[in-house]
Design a protein around this motif. Sequence first.
Motif, mmCIF file in Angstrom:
data_model
loop_
_atom_site.group_PDB
_atom_site.id
_atom_site.type_symbol
_atom_site.label_atom_id
_atom_site.label_comp_id
_atom_site.label_asym_id
_atom_site.label_seq_id
_atom_site.Cartn_x
_atom_site.Cartn_y
_atom_site.Cartn_z
ATOM 1 N N LEU A 133 2.836 -6.919 -35.429
ATOM 2 C CA LEU A 133 3.022 -8.329 -35.805
ATOM 3 C C LEU A 133 4.502 -8.647 -36.031
ATOM 4 O O LEU A 133 4.999 -9.675 -35.562
ATOM 5 C CB LEU A 133 2.200 -8.622 -37.071
ATOM 6 C CG LEU A 133 2.312 -10.044 -37.642
ATOM 7 C CD1 LEU A 133 1.891 -11.090 -36.620
ATOM 8 C CD2 LEU A 133 1.490 -10.179 -38.925
ATOM 9 N N GLU A 134 5.199 -7.755 -36.734
ATOM 10 C CA GLU A 134 6.628 -7.996 -36.992
ATOM 11 C C GLU A 134 7.443 -8.035 -35.706
ATOM 12 O O GLU A 134 8.327 -8.880 -35.553
ATOM 13 C CB GLU A 134 7.200 -6.914 -37.915
ATOM 14 C CG GLU A 134 6.880 -7.179 -39.361
ATOM 15 C CD GLU A 134 7.810 -6.452 -40.321
ATOM 16 O OE1 GLU A 134 8.710 -5.713 -39.853
ATOM 17 O OE2 GLU A 134 7.640 -6.641 -41.532
ATOM 18 N N GLU A 135 7.165 -7.112 -34.810
ATOM 19 C CA GLU A 135 7.885 -7.109 -33.524
ATOM 20 C C GLU A 135 7.641 -8.406 -32.763
ATOM 21 O O GLU A 135 8.554 -8.974 -32.161
ATOM 22 C CB GLU A 135 7.442 -5.918 -32.660
ATOM 23 C CG GLU A 135 7.999 -4.578 -33.132
ATOM 24 C CD GLU A 135 7.338 -3.387 -32.432
ATOM 25 O OE1 GLU A 135 7.941 -2.305 -32.449
ATOM 26 O OE2 GLU A 135 6.210 -3.538 -31.885
ATOM 27 N N THR B 159 10.599 -12.693 -49.655
ATOM 28 C CA THR B 159 9.618 -12.555 -48.584
ATOM 29 C C THR B 159 10.300 -11.990 -47.325
ATOM 30 O O THR B 159 11.494 -11.709 -47.336
ATOM 31 C CB THR B 159 9.022 -13.941 -48.266
ATOM 32 O OG1 THR B 159 10.104 -14.875 -48.222
ATOM 33 C CG2 THR B 159 8.023 -14.368 -49.332
ATOM 34 N N ASP B 160 9.511 -11.872 -46.247
ATOM 35 C CA ASP B 160 10.017 -11.231 -45.031
ATOM 36 C C ASP B 160 11.060 -12.048 -44.269
ATOM 37 O O ASP B 160 12.034 -11.510 -43.759
ATOM 38 C CB ASP B 160 8.858 -10.998 -44.053
ATOM 39 C CG ASP B 160 7.923 -9.891 -44.488
ATOM 40 O OD1 ASP B 160 8.328 -9.078 -45.333
ATOM 41 O OD2 ASP B 160 6.787 -9.846 -43.969
ATOM 42 N N TYR B 161 10.781 -13.343 -44.129
ATOM 43 C CA TYR B 161 11.563 -14.161 -43.193
ATOM 44 C C TYR B 161 12.036 -15.447 -43.847
ATOM 45 O O TYR B 161 11.312 -16.030 -44.662
ATOM 46 C CB TYR B 161 10.690 -14.571 -41.990
ATOM 47 C CG TYR B 161 10.252 -13.422 -41.119
ATOM 48 C CD1 TYR B 161 11.034 -13.023 -40.036
ATOM 49 C CD2 TYR B 161 9.078 -12.741 -41.380
ATOM 50 C CE1 TYR B 161 10.637 -11.967 -39.224
ATOM 51 C CE2 TYR B 161 8.670 -11.677 -40.575
ATOM 52 C CZ TYR B 161 9.451 -11.297 -39.503
ATOM 53 O OH TYR B 161 9.070 -10.249 -38.711
ATOM 54 N N PHE C 268 8.691 -17.372 -45.054
ATOM 55 C CA PHE C 268 7.332 -16.862 -44.846
ATOM 56 C C PHE C 268 7.210 -15.346 -44.872
ATOM 57 O O PHE C 268 8.176 -14.617 -44.710
ATOM 58 C CB PHE C 268 6.725 -17.418 -43.547
ATOM 59 C CG PHE C 268 7.461 -17.083 -42.270
ATOM 60 C CD1 PHE C 268 8.559 -17.822 -41.857
ATOM 61 C CD2 PHE C 268 7.017 -16.047 -41.455
ATOM 62 C CE1 PHE C 268 9.213 -17.539 -40.655
ATOM 63 C CE2 PHE C 268 7.669 -15.758 -40.256
ATOM 64 C CZ PHE C 268 8.770 -16.504 -39.856
ATOM 65 N N GLU C 269 5.992 -14.918 -45.092
ATOM 66 C CA GLU C 269 5.558 -13.539 -45.012
ATOM 67 C C GLU C 269 4.724 -13.356 -43.754
ATOM 68 O O GLU C 269 4.054 -14.300 -43.317
ATOM 69 C CB GLU C 269 4.641 -13.202 -46.195
ATOM 70 C CG GLU C 269 5.325 -12.663 -47.410
ATOM 71 C CD GLU C 269 5.928 -11.298 -47.157
ATOM 72 O OE1 GLU C 269 7.056 -11.100 -47.624
ATOM 73 O OE2 GLU C 269 5.310 -10.438 -46.503
ATOM 74 N N ALA C 270 4.719 -12.152 -43.207
ATOM 75 C CA ALA C 270 3.826 -11.813 -42.098
ATOM 76 C C ALA C 270 2.878 -10.734 -42.594
ATOM 77 O O ALA C 270 3.317 -9.714 -43.128
ATOM 78 C CB ALA C 270 4.632 -11.298 -40.916
ATOM 79 N N LYS C 271 1.580 -10.978 -42.434
ATOM 80 C CA LYS C 271 0.572 -10.045 -42.962
ATOM 81 C C LYS C 271 -0.581 -9.952 -41.983
ATOM 82 O O LYS C 271 -0.916 -10.932 -41.319
ATOM 83 C CB LYS C 271 0.017 -10.567 -44.293
ATOM 84 C CG LYS C 271 1.029 -10.713 -45.404
ATOM 85 C CD LYS C 271 1.391 -9.387 -46.023
ATOM 86 C CE LYS C 271 2.228 -9.587 -47.271
ATOM 87 N NZ LYS C 271 2.867 -8.329 -47.704
ATOM 88 N N GLU C 272 -1.228 -8.790 -41.956
ATOM 89 C CA GLU C 272 -2.396 -8.679 -41.084
ATOM 90 C C GLU C 272 -3.545 -7.959 -41.772
ATOM 91 O O GLU C 272 -3.341 -7.227 -42.741
ATOM 92 C CB GLU C 272 -2.049 -7.986 -39.765
ATOM 93 C CG GLU C 272 -1.367 -6.656 -39.848
ATOM 94 C CD GLU C 272 -0.757 -6.273 -38.494
ATOM 95 O OE1 GLU C 272 -1.432 -6.441 -37.459
ATOM 96 O OE2 GLU C 272 0.389 -5.812 -38.475
HETATM 97 MG MG LIG Z 1 5.136 -8.554 -44.315
#
Ligand SMILES: [Mg+2]
Lengths: 191, 191
Positions: free
Chosen positions: A15-17, A67-69, A80-84
Amino acid sequence: HHRDNVIFGGRGMSLEETINDSNVYYRSQDRAVIYKKPTPIRIVKVDYPKRSKATIKEAYFQQASTTDYNGVYRGYYLDFEAKETTNKASFPLKNFHQHQVDHFKRCLAQQGICFTIMRFSSLERYFVTPASLLIDYWQLQETNRKSIPLKVIETQGYEIQAGFHPALDYLKAVDQLIQHSTQTNSKGGKI
Amino acid sequence: HHRDNVIFGGRGMSLEETINDSNVYYRSQDRAVIYKKPTPIRIVKVDYPKRSKATIKEAYFQQASTTDYNGVYRGYYLDFEAKETTNKASFPLKNFHQHQVDHFKRCLAQQGICFTIMRFSSLERYFVTPASLLIDYWQLQETNRKSIPLKVIETQGYEIQAGFHPALDYLKAVDQLIQHSTQTNSKGGKI
Ligand SMILES: [Mg+2]
Ligand SMILES: [Mg+2]
């Protein structure tokens, strides 16, 4: 749900990539300037060898406080954050941390556009979910449920549509979130 | 200039420490959410000892691709560099890098509020200088001069007034920059 024909460009990528790749594309097109924040590291020991570059010999990962971004898009601050999850019916709150929720609250108070990019990996569905929804469920998790139902995310979030280029074209869903946020903002502020 | 009575709260601190300290204060007061970006590091080797935390054993500093600070304030995306000089009459362009100028251009195109906090350490004067001024001088440096005159910064920048708490109350100068940017923006956008 039968979604066998749904294809995202980032197949095989994490997801991050996928998001990082999309951010490179957005920058190249002057669509948005968004970066993943580097992992904070506490450096203890550095060697400075002659005629070669400084080498970090001892360092430790630090707890991120945000957060991530983050970045800028059409005059808006995005965060935002990225989560799965592999779950199929809900998104578990244990994927989040208190400091991320606190950071979202602070940024929302400054009229930032705050959200999570949620990936349901078993379904290959992605959503831009408003931070306000996460905060609501987070605050009730002791007495209420410990996950956000997919049904709720489908209603209150914005699904990211499949595409090839960029790998995950999440800004279209962000446009919907911005439109909704600016309509419902009652503070009389900019958004 | 006689400014013997000018006192800033951050005396003895480095410019970065002064700004970081002010950012902690601004967050505590819900005034703004601004962080210094962590230094990007390329990690090569990590030890995971039993019962103690992961130790980075080999890593290298990476070239940053953006600027020092970003965040959100009153609905605006802020992005800035912190730089200082001992010069008394001008600010040398050699303090800046091409990637910082490029990043400013991209963020300005997205209607971000972009600037440099410039410290003239011999004068103990601080300015919020619009990124647009830096870009103008940067692009002409091959044929024109290689520094920005203090006289120009006094006119086109916004001086940060002395105070104790926070150490460097730069948001007041940013308010002036925002007001000027929103007045002169001809794109019909939000700012
Ligand atoms: Mg994350
Ligand atoms: Mg700097």
